[in-house]
Design a protein around this motif. Structure first.
Motif, PDB file in Angstrom:
ATOM      1  N   LYS A  44       1.110  -1.455   0.232  1.00 50.76           N
ATOM      2  CA  LYS A  44       0.060  -0.029  -0.135  1.00 50.76           C
ATOM      3  C   LYS A  44       0.925   1.621   0.230  1.00 50.76           C
ATOM      4  O   LYS A  44       1.144   1.878  -0.804  1.00 50.76           O
ATOM      5  CB  LYS A  44      -1.164  -0.278   1.348  1.00 50.76           C
ATOM      6  N   THR A  45       2.079   0.993   1.069  1.00 50.84           N
ATOM      7  CA  THR A  45       2.380   2.180   0.965  1.00 50.84           C
ATOM      8  C   THR A  45       3.749   2.884  -0.846  1.00 50.84           C
ATOM      9  O   THR A  45       3.595   3.915  -1.447  1.00 50.84           O
ATOM     10  CB  THR A  45       4.281   2.029   1.727  1.00 50.84           C
ATOM     11  N   ARG A  69       0.926   4.458  -2.955  1.00 53.84           N
ATOM     12  CA  ARG A  69       0.360   5.649  -3.028  1.00 53.84           C
ATOM     13  C   ARG A  69       1.757   6.560  -3.492  1.00 53.84           C
ATOM     14  O   ARG A  69       1.699   6.797  -4.167  1.00 53.84           O
ATOM     15  CB  ARG A  69       0.604   5.703  -1.783  1.00 53.84           C
ATOM     16  N   GLY A  87       0.681   6.159  -7.666  1.00 57.91           N
ATOM     17  CA  GLY A  87      -0.210   6.785  -7.483  1.00 57.91           C
ATOM     18  C   GLY A  87       0.127   7.970  -7.600  1.00 57.91           C
ATOM     19  O   GLY A  87      -0.660   8.847  -8.167  1.00 57.91           O
ATOM     20  N   THR A  88       0.846   9.154  -6.554  1.00 57.43           N
ATOM     21  CA  THR A  88       1.651  10.172  -6.822  1.00 57.43           C
ATOM     22  C   THR A  88       1.743  10.758  -8.044  1.00 57.43           C
ATOM     23  O   THR A  88       1.195  11.643  -8.717  1.00 57.43           O
ATOM     24  CB  THR A  88       2.021  10.551  -5.253  1.00 57.43           C
TER      25      THR A  88
END
Length: 258
Positions: free
Chosen positions: A12-13, A16, A19-20
């Motif tokens: 998940k890290t 993210r 995704g950024t």
């Protein structure tokens, strides 16, 4: 969801962070953390781009790529890999894997905002074309010639990618799937003659057309054919000649010609 991408990443890290990078390029990021969640989301909505990590848990994503391809429809696919891009050989090996997997893009880790921008721009070009088209890679160090060849090919409905050297073609993130290749024989770096062998290893089933303006040495054209080119063009050539050779290269019934 025309401006939304789906990222499959079990961390998940990391998801993210990735995704950024895409959000900074104007996309909205949606996430899946395993194969089942990803396929469910793909079957429920449309995405502009699918970004897949190679290893998700204990699974190799490439083993299930046919499922992702079917569920994603026309959306291009980018594969995040741990491969290195600092040498042509490493780039060639990574592209070989991507070519066999029929993905549009590679994102070798670690990648940055510029890499993501490159892929976003190319994904938008693909989306604007609306439908499958033949993809031609032009490897030519002369910028003016690249403009001319691109104009000729795009007028005929082809999708064109460009590189100014063999080395550049092997590491460019947005150049993965190609249907035919035009390669100049006299270029800086390893050059087109040696490059034919390297390119043929990267895209073993893709027809390759050699071209050169140094026609005072006809051996160049003959040697290009001997190394694996299916056709060799002496510059300058007309639009009709180029299109004839490209279409012949893309046909099922092709023979090596000079």
């Amino acid at each position: 969801m025309p401006n939304t991408i789906l990222i499959l990443e079990d961390s998940k890290t990391q998801a993210r962070i990735v995704g950024t990078l895409f959000e900074k390029n104007g996309y909205k990021a949606d996430f899946a953390h395993d194969r089942f969640e990803a396929l469910h989301k793909l079957n429920s909505r449309g995405y502009a781009l699918l970004v897949l990590d190679v290893f998700v848990g204990e699974e190799n994503t490439l083993d299930y790529l046919h499922m992702y391809r079917k569920a994603a429809g026309d959306a291009p696919i980018a594969i995040m890999t741990a491969g290195k891009r600092d040498t042509p050989l490493a780039g060639s090996q990574a592209l070989n894997k991507a070519r066999r997997a029929e993905v549009e893009f590679l994102l070798p880790k670690p990648f940055d905002i510029n890499d993501v921008h490159q892929i976003c721009a190319e994904a938008e070009r693909i989306r604007r074309r609306k439908g499958p088209v033949k993809r031609i890679l032009v490897i030519e160090d002369d910028a003016h010639s690249r403009i001319i060849y691109r104009s000729y090919l795009e007028d005929e409905g082809f999708y064109v990618a460009e590189s100014n050297s063999v080395e550049d073609a092997l590491v460019r993130l947005e150049i993965t799937r190609v249907d035919a290749i035009l390669i100049d024989l006299i270029m800086p770096g390893i050059g087109g003659m040696t490059g034919i062998k390297v390119i043929s290893a990267t895209w073993p089933d893709v027809p390759l057309i050699a071209m050169t303006g140094y026609t005072q040495n006809p051996d160049n054209l003959h040697n290009a054919l001997a190394r694996g080119a299916i056709s060799a063009l002496a510059k300058p050539f007309t639009k009709d000649v180029l299109l004839t050779e490209v279409k012949k290269a893309l046909s099922d019934d092709r023979t090596v010609v000079l």
